[in-house]
Design a protein around this motif. Structure first.
Motif, PDB file in Angstrom:
ATOM      1  N   SER A 142       0.888  -3.944 -15.994  1.00  0.00           N
ATOM      2  CA  SER A 142       1.527  -5.258 -15.999  1.00  0.00           C
ATOM      3  C   SER A 142       2.277  -5.540 -14.700  1.00  0.00           C
ATOM      4  O   SER A 142       2.698  -6.655 -14.457  1.00  0.00           O
ATOM      5  N   ASP A 143       2.434  -4.531 -13.853  1.00  0.00           N
ATOM      6  CA  ASP A 143       3.244  -4.676 -12.635  1.00  0.00           C
ATOM      7  C   ASP A 143       2.431  -4.403 -11.373  1.00  0.00           C
ATOM      8  O   ASP A 143       2.986  -4.071 -10.344  1.00  0.00           O
ATOM      9  N   ARG A 144       1.142  -4.551 -11.446  1.00  0.00           N
ATOM     10  CA  ARG A 144       0.312  -4.116 -10.320  1.00  0.00           C
ATOM     11  C   ARG A 144       0.292  -5.060  -9.133  1.00  0.00           C
ATOM     12  O   ARG A 144       0.670  -4.685  -8.047  1.00  0.00           O
ATOM     13  N   ALA A 145      -0.169  -6.271  -9.296  1.00  0.00           N
ATOM     14  CA  ALA A 145      -0.493  -7.109  -8.142  1.00  0.00           C
ATOM     15  C   ALA A 145       0.685  -7.886  -7.556  1.00  0.00           C
ATOM     16  O   ALA A 145       0.627  -8.282  -6.405  1.00  0.00           O
ATOM     17  N   ASP A 146       1.747  -8.126  -8.329  1.00  0.00           N
ATOM     18  CA  ASP A 146       2.864  -8.933  -7.834  1.00  0.00           C
ATOM     19  C   ASP A 146       3.499  -8.318  -6.591  1.00  0.00           C
ATOM     20  O   ASP A 146       4.096  -7.258  -6.648  1.00  0.00           O
ATOM     21  N   GLY A 147       3.341  -8.991  -5.475  1.00  0.00           N
ATOM     22  CA  GLY A 147       3.963  -8.543  -4.232  1.00  0.00           C
ATOM     23  C   GLY A 147       3.387  -7.269  -3.638  1.00  0.00           C
ATOM     24  O   GLY A 147       4.015  -6.654  -2.783  1.00  0.00           O
ATOM     25  N   ALA A 148       2.202  -6.872  -4.083  1.00  0.00           N
ATOM     26  CA  ALA A 148       1.614  -5.615  -3.617  1.00  0.00           C
ATOM     27  C   ALA A 148       1.382  -5.621  -2.111  1.00  0.00           C
ATOM     28  O   ALA A 148       1.701  -4.648  -1.416  1.00  0.00           O
ATOM     29  N   ARG A 149       0.834  -6.717  -1.628  1.00  0.00           N
ATOM     30  CA  ARG A 149       0.551  -6.803  -0.194  1.00  0.00           C
ATOM     31  C   ARG A 149       1.834  -6.713   0.632  1.00  0.00           C
ATOM     32  O   ARG A 149       1.892  -6.015   1.631  1.00  0.00           O
ATOM     33  N   ARG A 150       2.853  -7.415   0.206  1.00  0.00           N
ATOM     34  CA  ARG A 150       4.127  -7.421   0.936  1.00  0.00           C
ATOM     35  C   ARG A 150       4.778  -6.027   0.904  1.00  0.00           C
ATOM     36  O   ARG A 150       5.256  -5.538   1.917  1.00  0.00           O
ATOM     37  N   GLY A 167      -4.398  -5.076  -4.857  1.00  0.00           N
ATOM     38  CA  GLY A 167      -4.071  -6.057  -3.832  1.00  0.00           C
ATOM     39  C   GLY A 167      -5.160  -6.287  -2.819  1.00  0.00           C
ATOM     40  O   GLY A 167      -5.062  -7.171  -1.988  1.00  0.00           O
ATOM     41  N   ARG A 212       4.424   1.520  -9.822  1.00  0.00           N
ATOM     42  CA  ARG A 212       3.864   0.186 -10.065  1.00  0.00           C
ATOM     43  C   ARG A 212       2.367   0.270 -10.352  1.00  0.00           C
ATOM     44  O   ARG A 212       1.855  -0.451 -11.201  1.00  0.00           O
TER      45      ARG A 212
END
Length: 168
Positions: free
Chosen positions: A127-135, A37, A122
């Motif tokens: 496959s699940d790394r960056a989605d919504g990481a910052r949030r 992220g 995560r």
């Protein structure tokens, strides 16, 4: 006996709670990096670790949080024993401190540690790394900040002891 109990209480607070607050505060930064992220301008060229190394650091910080959370149980145990010795168990400042300590412990055990684990899981799944990481890491950082403010408030109450007749 009172001096011994108070000494153990204060040492446990410094070592256990202090370690958890620092490790929990550092965790979101490394979890975000492990999740990919962090932007390119914040990348390895700026002194940041690789995502694999960041994942290792985040895992270590999580283990520190878990281990010292267990050790942190000594803080209220010795605090209550000290309060009994001093005869201040029913003082408002102590009751407020115990309530805040319970809230902080619950926040750590029921919210912060599980969210740290979820972020580590995560990070382990490409496959699940960056989605919504910052949030997700921002929310965790906010909750960790609340945890730290609760402990800071308890510390102030322990020092100031408003309404205490034992002096402050």
């Amino acid at each position: 006996m009172t001096k011994f109990l108070l000494s153990v209480h204060v040492l446990a607070a410094i070592l256990a709670v202090g370690s958890v607050t620092v490790a929990a505060s550092m965790f979101p930064r490394y979890a975000l990096r492990a999740l990919g992220g962090a932007g390119e301008s914040e990348g390895e060229g700026a002194g940041e670790p690789s995502s694999d190394r960041a994942a290792g650091i985040a895992a270590l910080l999580h283990r520190v949080c878990r281990a010292y959370a267990v050790a942190g149980v000594a803080v209220p145990v010795f605090g209550i024993a000290t309060a009994v010795q001093l005869g201040v168990l029913t003082d408002a400042w102590l009751i407020a401190s115990l309530i805040l300590t319970t809230i902080a412990a619950g926040l750590l055990a029921l919210v912060i540690l599980p969210r740290q684990e979820a972020l580590l899981d995560r990070a382990a799944d490409p496959s699940d790394r960056a989605d919504g990481a910052r949030r997700a890491t921002a929310r965790l950082a906010m909750l960790t900040g609340i945890f730290n403010v609760l402990w800071a408030t308890v510390t102030v109450l322990m020092i100031v002891r408003p309404g205490s007749t034992t002096g402050a």
